[in-house]
Every structure is written in C-alpha cells, then in structure tokens.
Design a protein around this motif. Structure first.
Motif: not given
Lengths: 292, 292
Positions: B5-10
């Motif tokens: 989940d790139g959005k969460k990591i970001s």
C-alpha cells in the motif's frame, strides 16, 4: 584456453600515446605533465608508483613525483593537492592509494581538480560517468574514468570480445574497479550483474555469464565451477603467494577450458598503467579546450 | 498476492515530515522552501507538478512555482535556475522533466546548486551516491538521491522486505530510476542485475530474482513468466491505456501468484512525491550546516 596478451595490447597503445605526445610537443611546444603523490613507504605502492613514473617518461610525459612522510597530516596532503591543482604545468594528479591509516582518502581525492582527476575518483567525474548513456558519449566527451575499468574495456575491444548484449558479472564493488566498470559495461550495452561478498549462488551466477571480471583479491577464488565454456575471464586480482604473484583465478584448474583469459601478471596490470597515460592526455586536451 | 500500500506508506511518512517542518519553524523561525520549474504546457507534467506543489503546501513547505514558456531558450532556463540557486529562501530546486525538444536537460540540471538538487541529478550528487559504501553512509551524510529510487527502498523497508543478500533485477537504466536505484540496492547489499532493452533472456533473469523492479514504460510487459514465487515486484511504470493508468506488470496475469507487489496507481507514485519533501528537508538541513 586462449591467453589475452595484456603486455602486447598495452605496448601497442603506449606506442600510439608516445606518438601523440610527440605531436603535441611539436604543435604546441607544451609537454603533458603528471604529478604523482606517495604517502608513506609501503613497498608495493612504491613499486606501482615507480612503474607509473617510468611509463610516463617512456611516453614523453613529464612526471612530477612527490613523496610525503607516513605521518603527514591529511591537511598537508590536501594542501599539496591544491597546489598541484593550480600548477599549470601539471595536467593530471595521481594520489597513490591506499593511504596510511587514519586518513580519509575520499576527502583527499575531492581536493583534486576534476579536470586533473586522472584516476576518475572525484565525485563530479564519477557522476558524469554514471549519467552518460553510451560508450560513444564517454569517448566524445573525454570523461576521466578510473584506469583499471577503462583498461578492461580496452582489452575486451582489442581482443574482439563483443560486450553489446552479453551478460557480464563483476565480482567486487570497489570504487576503483567494480562500480565504475559496471557503469562502463552498461554503457556498452551489457546486462551487468554486480556481485560481491554478500552474493549468494555466486558460482551459478558466474556460470551464466559471457564475461566474468573478478576483482576480489583472493588467490584461487574462481575455479572451473564459475566459468562457462566460451566465456571471457578478466582477472583483476593481484595476490602475493609463496609461489609468486597470481590473480583471483585458479589458473591451473581452468587451463583446459575453452575460454579466453587475462593472465596475472601480464594481463590487466600493464593496460591499467597505459590508461593512466591516456587519461593524462585527455586531461591535457580537456584543460586546453576549457582554459586556453 | 499481497498488495503493497504505497498510499499508506506515503501518508505515514508525510505525517512525520509535516511534524518535522513544524518543529523547524518553531525552533528556527524558518520555513523550508521548494522551487519548481515547468517549461511548456505538457498536461501530464502539469498534473505531476501540481501534486508536488500540493504535497509541499500540505506539509508546510513553502513552494515557489515558475512557469516558463514552451519556447524559452536553454539560457533562460539556466538563468532562472541560477537565480533560484542564489535565493536563500529556497532549499530545493526541481526542474520538471522531460523538457521540450531541443533542450539539453542535463546542461540545465548541472546549473542547479548541488546543495539544492532535490532530484539528485547533478553529477556531483550522482557521484557521491556511487562512491558511498553503505546505506548508512547515505543516510548519515544526507546525500540527495533521486526521489523514485529513494521511495522504492523506503517501500521495501516499510514492507519488511529484506534487501541484504537478495538478488534484485532492475529493468530499465535511466538516470532518474534504473541507475541510481541499482546503486541504492547495491549499498543495501543486494546482488544487482542491471537489465534493459538489449538484455537477452530477460524472463529467465527476472525469474531468478527475489526483487524485480520494472521501469520500462510498456503496459503488460512483465507477466507470470518473469516472476518467481515469493518475489517482491515494484512497478515503476505509469502507462496511459484506454482502460486507464496502469504499470508495466500485467496485473491480472499475476494476481493469483504468491508475491508482494506495488499497484499502479497507489504504489511507487505517492512515495516518490513524499521523498521530494524529504529531500527538501535534507537540503534545508545540509545548507544550514554549511551556510549557517
């Protein structure tokens, strides 16, 4: 096994360089100059630096050697480098590595003018090498690249070994050999595998490669199990053993294989010094383009 | 398949950055600033630059945007960059690429002060990245590294994917992604394979890897045949198709495999912009160490 004759490749190139130097003198009245710096008295380093000075003299390049005491401070080394960077008679500056302990070699290298950085170790030149997209660009723009990697590509070319489209493994990730060589092979369109002490399945990986370059520093490290039939093997290792100098490859073990290989001594070593002369000429010409 | 989940990591990282910016303001009274330059009106580039500006504002970083006409000369671009390099309110300078035709992007990038080079594309910073020997050194010395590669390493770390000792293939050898990423993975002790359009047996090579990063720009380029069970797949491709945005990986074809993968959109993209903010803070702190 076909031996790649590094001495012959080197002496052909040195003859070319000698002619170029003579022409430069005739046309400009100027003599390209290389400054060498040796800190401390390590016997192996002294031997290397002496062969570099001798090669310069033989090619007609003026050499300026500086011996610094083992205990010289880092500031003293940097001060000398800055002085040489400003000296217009000097086109190239070579700081013999390794330095004695407690010195930050990269800090000293950073003090070399990028225009005189004949070992290609200033961050600016390392960056230029990495940013360029092809071997042609490297040649056209006269980028100063570390001598051993440059010599290896020269050896491959002169031996008629195609790099384009081949798989090349480079074992060892030093700033002087492994990393710049990987970039040069990539610029020549090889698929490049950067391997090192943390690599698992090193044998299998090497066995899959068309070109194997070993810069590990362990005698008999690479044997038959690492090399596929038809591969080109470039041995950068220089290891002192009771039986004399030898490379990383277990030479006896691979001598019946259908491969091409550089011997140690007489392989990469002489070509490396030749590339130092070549880089000094590049620096001479780059400086004149920019300065004069 | 496990989605990364790139959005969460970001968004986790952006929250951290926002806090840091607030602390900086409180402690120094200063606001980190990022200058962005867009030359011409390419709609995709405009969308990117707007998300960067928005991300800055959300994090409390001051943004200074400059629109240049499509027909601006290279000299005009360089003049603006030099002005921004001298402006003490500005910590980072981002030149949105690609530039319109007939401009030498690298020449423009070379004009950015290395201290403000938040895209890590100045030769000096590229060289520093290549010369460093470990990830720790990269972090400790606050080196400015290209945002996408930095984001990819951040994604791997946050997803608990070990890099040390693993085999990583990077498909694509651009200056923005492939080459700097290869160096970052190497600094993290991966065995790195640099693959590209001239690579033969690409499928087999990828199939042998624990980590596959694809930065090719061709939709459905990577399918099941490229990926081994248990691999981590990082998809950097952003391709516009009639069905919408998609990456380089044929997502449907791999969805039943036991792999971890970044989706497109929502994978690498948001983390890349986050790293731009991170680099702006690094530049802020580096400049203060040196300048003040």
């Amino acid at each position: 096994m076909k031996l790649i004759d590094g001495k012959k490749i080197s002496s052909d190139k040195r003859a070319e360089i000698k002619e170029k130097v003579a022409k430069i003198k005739q046309q400009t009245g100027k003599i390209p100059g290389l400054a060498t710096i040796l800190v401390g008295g390590d016997p192996a380093s002294r031997v290397y630096i002496q062969s570099k000075i001798k090669a310069c003299e033989h090619a007609g390049i003026k050499s300026f050697h500086h011996d610094l005491d083992e205990n010289s401070s880092q500031e003293a080394i940097i001060a000398l480098i800055k002085k040489l960077s400003e000296n217009s008679e000097i086109d190239g500056i070579l700081l013999q590595l390794p330095l004695p302990q407690n010195k930050d070699a990269q800090e000293c290298l950073n003090a070399i003018s990028p225009l005189k950085d004949v070992d290609g170790l200033h961050p600016f030149n390392v960056g230029l090498l990495n940013l360029l997209k092809s071997w042609n660009e490297i040649i056209e723009k006269n980028i100063l690249v570390s001598c051993t990697p440059l010599g290896i590509v020269h050896i491959l070319c002169k031996s008629g070994i195609t790099i384009d489209g081949k798989t090349a493994v480079v074992i060892g990730r030093s700033n002087l050999v492994g990393k710049p060589l990987s970039m040069l092979l990539l610029a020549n369109n090889a698929t490049v595998i950067m391997a090192h002490s943390r690599t698992k399945n090193l044998k299998e990986i090497c066995k899959s490669a068309d070109i194997v370059v070993t810069a590990v520093g362990k005698s008999r490290f690479v044997n038959k199990d690492f090399i596929k039939t038809g591969a080109a093997v470039i041995d950068v290792g220089i290891n002192r053993t009771p039986e004399g100098l030898c490379g990383d490859v277990d030479f006896d073990a691979v001598k019946d294989m259908d491969i091409e290989i550089t011997p140690v001594p007489g392989g990469v070593g002489p070509v490396t010094i030749t590339m130092l002369l070549e880089n000094t000429l590049k620096a001479f010409s780059n400086r004149r383009k920019i300065v004069a």
